[in-house]
Scaffold this motif. Structure first.
Motif, PDB file in Angstrom:
ATOM      1  N   ILE A   1       0.836  -1.210   0.000  1.00 24.18           N
ATOM      2  CA  ILE A   1       0.000   0.000   0.000  1.00 24.18           C
ATOM      3  C   ILE A   1       0.866   1.253   0.000  1.00 24.18           C
ATOM      4  N   LEU A   2       1.910   1.277   0.848  1.00 24.89           N
ATOM      5  CA  LEU A   2       2.792   2.445   0.943  1.00 24.89           C
ATOM      6  C   LEU A   2       3.484   2.726  -0.386  1.00 24.89           C
ATOM      7  N   TYR A   3       4.055   1.690  -0.999  1.00 31.23           N
ATOM      8  CA  TYR A   3       4.799   1.902  -2.242  1.00 31.23           C
ATOM      9  C   TYR A   3       3.884   2.151  -3.434  1.00 31.23           C
ATOM     10  N   THR A   4       2.673   1.636  -3.398  1.00 33.35           N
ATOM     11  CA  THR A   4       1.701   1.994  -4.437  1.00 33.35           C
ATOM     12  C   THR A   4       1.365   3.472  -4.350  1.00 33.35           C
ATOM     13  N   PHE A   5       1.186   3.952  -3.120  1.00 37.30           N
ATOM     14  CA  PHE A   5       0.923   5.388  -2.925  1.00 37.30           C
ATOM     15  C   PHE A   5       2.118   6.221  -3.394  1.00 37.30           C
TER      16      PHE A   5
ATOM     17  N   SER B   1      10.451 -11.924 -10.177  1.00 36.66           N
ATOM     18  CA  SER B   1       9.095 -11.569  -9.727  1.00 36.66           C
ATOM     19  C   SER B   1       8.672 -10.215 -10.270  1.00 36.66           C
ATOM     20  N   ALA B   2       9.579  -9.237 -10.204  1.00 34.34           N
ATOM     21  CA  ALA B   2       9.260  -7.896 -10.697  1.00 34.34           C
ATOM     22  C   ALA B   2       9.009  -7.904 -12.201  1.00 34.34           C
ATOM     23  N   ILE B   3       9.867  -8.604 -12.942  1.00 33.70           N
ATOM     24  CA  ILE B   3       9.743  -8.626 -14.404  1.00 33.70           C
ATOM     25  C   ILE B   3       8.509  -9.411 -14.839  1.00 33.70           C
ATOM     26  N   ILE B   4       8.276 -10.562 -14.216  1.00 26.93           N
ATOM     27  CA  ILE B   4       7.078 -11.354 -14.533  1.00 26.93           C
ATOM     28  C   ILE B   4       5.817 -10.554 -14.218  1.00 26.93           C
ATOM     29  N   GLY B   5       5.893  -9.702 -13.185  1.00 26.95           N
ATOM     30  CA  GLY B   5       4.754  -8.874 -12.803  1.00 26.95           C
ATOM     31  C   GLY B   5       4.553  -7.649 -13.672  1.00 26.95           C
ATOM     32  N   GLY B   6       5.372  -7.494 -14.732  1.00 26.71           N
ATOM     33  CA  GLY B   6       5.138  -6.407 -15.686  1.00 26.71           C
ATOM     34  C   GLY B   6       6.132  -5.268 -15.657  1.00 26.71           C
ATOM     35  N   THR B   7       7.146  -5.324 -14.804  1.00 30.87           N
ATOM     36  CA  THR B   7       8.161  -4.269 -14.785  1.00 30.87           C
ATOM     37  C   THR B   7       9.053  -4.422 -16.016  1.00 30.87           C
ATOM     38  N   SER B   8       9.184  -3.350 -16.780  1.00 35.24           N
ATOM     39  CA  SER B   8       9.934  -3.407 -18.029  1.00 35.24           C
ATOM     40  C   SER B   8      11.436  -3.391 -17.771  1.00 35.24           C
ATOM     41  N   THR B   9      12.159  -4.269 -18.446  1.00 41.30           N
ATOM     42  CA  THR B   9      13.617  -4.310 -18.320  1.00 41.30           C
ATOM     43  C   THR B   9      14.263  -3.076 -18.939  1.00 41.30           C
ATOM     44  N   MET B  10      13.497  -2.332 -19.718  1.00 38.98           N
ATOM     45  CA  MET B  10      14.029  -1.125 -20.355  1.00 38.98           C
ATOM     46  C   MET B  10      13.709   0.137 -19.564  1.00 38.98           C
ATOM     47  N   GLY B  11      13.085  -0.029 -18.402  1.00 39.54           N
ATOM     48  CA  GLY B  11      12.816   1.095 -17.518  1.00 39.54           C
ATOM     49  C   GLY B  11      11.544   1.851 -17.865  1.00 39.54           C
ATOM     50  N   GLY B  12      11.094   2.649 -16.886  1.00 39.62           N
ATOM     51  CA  GLY B  12       9.963   3.530 -17.111  1.00 39.62           C
ATOM     52  C   GLY B  12       8.597   2.910 -16.947  1.00 39.62           C
ATOM     53  N   GLU B  13       8.535   1.609 -16.651  1.00 45.93           N
ATOM     54  CA  GLU B  13       7.236   0.935 -16.583  1.00 45.93           C
ATOM     55  C   GLU B  13       7.273  -0.188 -15.550  1.00 45.93           C
ATOM     56  N   GLY B  14       6.237  -0.256 -14.716  1.00 45.24           N
ATOM     57  CA  GLY B  14       6.152  -1.297 -13.695  1.00 45.24           C
ATOM     58  C   GLY B  14       5.244  -0.854 -12.564  1.00 45.24           C
ATOM     59  N   THR B  15       4.633  -1.813 -11.875  1.00 44.81           N
ATOM     60  CA  THR B  15       3.740  -1.501 -10.763  1.00 44.81           C
ATOM     61  C   THR B  15       4.062  -2.368  -9.555  1.00 44.81           C
ATOM     62  N   ILE B  16       3.704  -1.875  -8.401  1.00 46.45           N
ATOM     63  CA  ILE B  16       3.908  -2.620  -7.158  1.00 46.45           C
ATOM     64  C   ILE B  16       2.981  -3.831  -7.101  1.00 46.45           C
ATOM     65  N   VAL B  17       1.719  -3.627  -7.478  1.00 46.73           N
ATOM     66  CA  VAL B  17       0.762  -4.742  -7.486  1.00 46.73           C
ATOM     67  C   VAL B  17       1.242  -5.846  -8.414  1.00 46.73           C
ATOM     68  N   GLY B  18       1.760  -5.451  -9.587  1.00 42.67           N
ATOM     69  CA  GLY B  18       2.284  -6.429 -10.531  1.00 42.67           C
ATOM     70  C   GLY B  18       3.431  -7.232  -9.946  1.00 42.67           C
ATOM     71  N   ALA B  19       4.328  -6.558  -9.212  1.00 43.13           N
ATOM     72  CA  ALA B  19       5.471  -7.244  -8.600  1.00 43.13           C
ATOM     73  C   ALA B  19       5.009  -8.256  -7.554  1.00 43.13           C
ATOM     74  N   ILE B  20       3.990  -7.893  -6.773  1.00 44.60           N
ATOM     75  CA  ILE B  20       3.462  -8.821  -5.761  1.00 44.60           C
ATOM     76  C   ILE B  20       2.818 -10.026  -6.438  1.00 44.60           C
TER      77      ILE B  20
END
Length: 397
Positions: A257-261, A333-352
């Protein structure tokens, strides 16, 4: 007609923006169904799912920190060594120096912050690539871990410390339904969580309407709220039918919740995404890139300390091999959750969600007695597929 087109465009935009998270959530549900069938229902048992969530906790917390690192265009290869070292610090304070749990936690968090600032300084103010800095950190803190433990296991830890990784929120009472005992504390927490979620959704919808932003139609908004509320109810229902909510999951929820905010509602969060999207444009717009990079690694240091505390408490020991290969699980976990390896894109919920996918694979294959050889192969292939999808999506855009 134009109103309908606007609604359709809004839905399409929402789907496009969150397609990776939706895809991985569907994949997670699919994996759970497959493992439930293949294990004859053992996977879906409340006891196993409770253990699964506990196993996910420290990975999810670390993944929240690494999202910021990757979004800003960096990488952290030192996570495993840092977690192992900080866990050894905590165990030494508990076992050898007889410090209390609270003091141990505070000191471990402070040391984690110092490590994050140290690595962030080299990246931000000495322009050493994060790959090199954290690769060096991997070796440095691996050596420090060996030095602190002397190659031996440090155990056991105080019960109050151990509870952080193994314990559950105390139960105020149980409701017995046949042979099933329902944890009422967990039921109450679940109801509160559903109320808070729906209140925030309605508040967000009201604010968007007040500023004439497009919103989902009432029917679709209602469907969304019902689906999410049902998911929350199922989660807490599973927890309530076993021992309740583990303390480690509480930490995951707080960090999430904190990092999503932070990522969605703060200037710092917007700057992190801007830096990862276009560093030169960020510099020209006046963003203090050096300071932001320092704070990103400081954040990673603190979450590494929190992850180390939960990891060590769960094992009730610190050893010279602790944390080995952990950075691979966290980054995956972060990459599978949608964080882009090229930067600029990714979410906390996706990482979880990504952390849950990795934990589900580990747990399900272990229940099926799949050996480590095939476990590593399967997880590696899934990571490769996730990166390929990310790159393909970028090229199409």
């Amino acid at each position: 007609m134009s109103n309908e087109n606007g609604i359709i465009s809004l839905i399409r935009l929402s789907l496009k923006k969150n397609i990776k998270q939706y895809t991985m959530f569907i994949a997670l549900i699919g994996l759970m169904i497959i493992f439930t069938i293949l294990t004859g229902g053992t996977f879906i048992m409340p006891r196993n799912l409770s253990n699964l969530f506990i196993q996910t906790s420290y990975i999810a917390i670390l993944a929240c920190g690494v999202v910021l690192v990757i979004v800003a265009g960096h990488i952290d290869l030192s996570i495993g060594s840092v977690v192992g070292f900080l866990g050894a610090i905590a165990a030494t304070l508990q076992v050898n120096l007889h410090y209390g749990t609270l003091v141990t936690i505070l000191i471990t968090l402070f040391v984690g912050l110092l490590i994050g600032l140290w690595q962030g300084y080299w990246v931000a103010y000495r322009n050493v690539p994060a790959f090199i800095v954290t690769l060096a950190g991997m070796m440095i803190f691996k050596g420090a871990l060996l030095g602190v433990t002397n190659g031996a296991t440090i155990a056991p830890l105080d019960d109050s410390f151990k509870a952080l990784g193994q314990g559950y929120i105390p139960n105020i009472g149980s409701l017995n339904i046949g042979s099933l005992s329902i944890n009422m504390t967990t039921v109450i927490i679940g109801i509160i969580a559903i109320i808070i979620y729906n209140a925030l959704e309605l508040k967000k919808r009201g604010e968007r309407k007040r500023y004439d932003f497009e919103t989902l139609p009432k029917n679709l908004q209602m469907v969304k709220m019902i689906v999410v509320s049902l998911a929350i109810a199922i989660f807490f229902g599973i927890m309530a039918s076993y021992k309740g909510v583990p303390y480690s999951i509480v930490f995951v929820l707080i960090v999430g919740i904190l990092y999503t905010f932070i990522t969605k509602n703060t200037t710092f969060g917007r700057h992190v995404y801007a830096i990862g999207g276009n560093k030169e444009a960020s510099r020209l717009s006046g963003i203090n890139i050096k300071q932001r990079n320092l704070l990103i690694f400081a954040s990673m240091g603190i979450l590494s300390a929190l992850g180390a505390i939960i990891f060590t408490a769960r094992l009730n020991a610190a050893s010279a091999s602790a944390g080995a290969g952990l950075e691979l699980e966290v980054i995956a976990s972060a990459i599978i959750g949608g964080t882009s390896t090229m930067g600029g894109e990714g979410t906390i919920v996706g990482a979880i969600i990504g952390a849950l996918v990795m934990a589900t694979l580990n747990n399900g294959m272990s229940l099926m007695n799949v050996g480590p050889t095939w476990q590593y192969i399967v997880k590696g292939l899934i990571l490769l597929l996730a990166v390929w999808v990310d790159i393909s999506t970028k090229k199409k855009n």
